[in-house]
Design an enzyme around this catalytic site. Structure first.
Site, PDB file in Angstrom:
ATOM      1  N   HIS A 113     -12.283   8.970  -0.101  1.00  0.00           N
ATOM      2  CA  HIS A 113     -11.545   9.714   0.708  1.00  0.00           C
ATOM      3  C   HIS A 113     -10.391   9.805   0.227  1.00  0.00           C
ATOM      4  O   HIS A 113      -9.587   9.236  -0.512  1.00  0.00           O
ATOM      5  CB  HIS A 113     -11.345   9.397   2.100  1.00  0.00           C
TER       6      HIS A 113
ATOM      7  N   ASP B 289      -6.414   7.353  -1.604  1.00  0.00           N
ATOM      8  CA  ASP B 289      -4.959   7.909  -1.091  1.00  0.00           C
ATOM      9  C   ASP B 289      -4.823   9.247  -1.261  1.00  0.00           C
ATOM     10  O   ASP B 289      -5.645   9.829  -0.577  1.00  0.00           O
ATOM     11  CB  ASP B 289      -4.230   7.069  -2.251  1.00  0.00           C
TER      12      ASP B 289
ATOM     13  N   ASP C  88     -11.483   4.371  -1.068  1.00  0.00           N
ATOM     14  CA  ASP C  88      -9.955   5.019  -0.643  1.00  0.00           C
ATOM     15  C   ASP C  88      -9.270   5.420  -2.072  1.00  0.00           C
ATOM     16  O   ASP C  88      -8.707   4.694  -2.854  1.00  0.00           O
ATOM     17  CB  ASP C  88      -9.316   3.850  -0.113  1.00  0.00           C
TER      18      ASP C  88
ATOM     19  N   ASP D 265       1.076  -1.163   0.060  1.00  0.00           N
ATOM     20  CA  ASP D 265      -0.079   0.100   0.012  1.00  0.00           C
ATOM     21  C   ASP D 265       1.061   1.199  -0.222  1.00  0.00           C
ATOM     22  O   ASP D 265       0.806   1.966   0.955  1.00  0.00           O
ATOM     23  CB  ASP D 265      -0.767   0.059   1.302  1.00  0.00           C
TER      24      ASP D 265
HETATM   25  C1  MIC Z   1      -7.675   2.363   5.519  1.00  0.00           C
HETATM   26  C2  MIC Z   1      -6.584   2.003   4.867  1.00  0.00           C
HETATM   27  O1  MIC Z   1      -6.104   3.450   4.235  1.00  0.00           O
HETATM   28  C3  MIC Z   1      -6.785   1.162   3.648  1.00  0.00           C
HETATM   29  O2  MIC Z   1      -6.191   1.340   2.572  1.00  0.00           O
HETATM   30  O3  MIC Z   1      -7.589   0.033   3.896  1.00  0.00           O
HETATM   31  C4  MIC Z   1      -5.464   1.573   5.615  1.00  0.00           C
HETATM   32  C5  MIC Z   1      -5.522   0.315   6.536  1.00  0.00           C
HETATM   33  C6  MIC Z   1      -4.197  -0.442   6.869  1.00  0.00           C
HETATM   34  O4  MIC Z   1      -3.361  -0.552   6.200  1.00  0.00           O
HETATM   35  O5  MIC Z   1      -4.626  -0.959   7.731  1.00  0.00           O
HETATM   36  C7  MIC Z   1      -4.765   2.934   6.600  1.00  0.00           C
HETATM   37  O6  MIC Z   1      -5.358   2.925   7.668  1.00  0.00           O
HETATM   38  O7  MIC Z   1      -4.000   3.338   6.014  1.00  0.00           O
HETATM   39 MG    MG Z   2      -5.531   3.356   2.233  1.00  0.00          MG
END
Ligand code: MIC
Ligand code: MG
Length: 297
Positions: free
Chosen positions: A115, A90, A88, A61
């Site tokens: 978001h 980013d 999401d 991620d």
């Molecule tokens: C919410 C989040 O942005 C996601 O991509 O699901 C992540 C979740 C995670 O990596 O545990 C985040 O909190 O950044």
């Molecule tokens: Mg995320």
């Protein structure tokens, strides 16, 4: 009715109706089939996790997935499930101009809300150390750009602040207020570290608040009831099902590899008929005009 649904013009409105009326519990999904399972279980809204999309591709991620890839997955899901989908996005896939395009494409894909977050690129999971955030003014420019680009009056923009782990809670509170003033509809308060911080946020920020109950991170695993009690408006469980898929897949592969047959764990598998029922197999067949015209001959 067809399982291939048209979610456009509907789901954002449904999400808006829920906002503020009742607490919204939102599980992470990764694909059309996981959305169908969430819907069947009774959830009223679903979340497409950035980490989940990347993870499904075997990628970390670190915002190396592209707008195209995320829009495509979002569109797959909205064509299958009528539940309002939150995506999401980013850091918005770039600067304000990119954010505008992101909003337009997400709206066209039938997404109810997105978001964006105030991290610098390359972004990280919000629960890891070493994140960097952009100046509040730069992020406000993205919020304004997103609102400007939005054509769907019911589309919701969620502003996520990662400031708690960088500048501290007061900075996160201050930024949340400014982001709301700039037009954000909801604030995603990332990586708060204890229930008191959630309470403090609630006390000092006058707007809809979203919590993130991701596992093995910085936040305690507060329950829906606890978050309701604090006064939050919604919560995502972004990776709960994903982590379980990983663990179960590893177990099944390992058993299959060792045993060379699935006879000893067949009861752990969804049966063919359960799966067909879930996916609506016969409904597709009933709708198949070619099949029907052949039958009538
Ligand atoms: C919410 C989040 O942005 C996601 O991509 O699901 C992540 C979740 C995670 O990596 O545990 C985040 O909190 O950044
Ligand atoms: Mg995320």
């Amino acid at each position: 009715m067809s399982r291939l649904r048209d979610n456009i013009n509907g789901s954002s409105k449904n999400f808006r109706k829920m906002l503020g009326n009742s607490f919204i519990t939102i599980p992470g999904v990764y694909s059309g089939i996981s959305a169908l399972i969430a819907e069947r279980v009774g959830f009223r809204s679903i979340y497409l996790s950035g980490s989940g999309i990347a993870g499904m591709m075997g990628l970390p991620d670190l915002s190396i997935t592209t707008l195209d890839e995320v829009v495509r997955e979002a569109g797959n899901i909205t064509s299958i499930s009528r539940l309002p989908l939150i995506v999401d996005c980013d850091t918005g896939f770039g600067e304000p101009l990119n954010v505008m395009r992101t909003v337009r494409l997400m709206e066209r894909a039938g997404v109810a809300a997105i978001h964006i977050e105030d991290q610098e690129l390359p972004k990280k999971c919000g629960h890891l150390n070493g994140k960097k955030i952009v100046p509040a003014e730069d992020f406000i420019a993205k919020i304004r750009a997103a609102k400007e680009a939005s054509k769907d009056p019911n589309f919701s923009l969620i502003a996520r602040t990662d400031a708690r782990s960088v500048g501290g809670l007061d900075d996160a509170i201050e930024r949340s207020r400014e982001y709301l003033k700039a037009g954000a509809d909801i604030i995603f308060t990332e990586a708060l570290e204890n229930p008191e911080e959630f309470k403090e946020m609630r006390k000092k920020v006058n707007g809809y608040l979203m919590a993130n109950m991701t596992e093995f991170g910085k936040s305690p695993l507060l329950s829906v009831d606890e978050l309701k009690e604090i006064g939050y408006d919604m919560v995502i469980f972004p990776l709960t099902a994903f982590r379980s898929i990983l663990k179960n897949t590893e177990q099944i592969y390992s058993d299959l590899y060792k045993q060379g047959t699935q006879r000893n764990f067949i009861d752990k598998l969804m049966t063919r008929s359960q799966y067909y029922e879930l996916i609506g197999y016969s409904e597709y067949e009933d709708e198949d005009y070619l099949l029907a015209s052949r039958k009538n001959k």
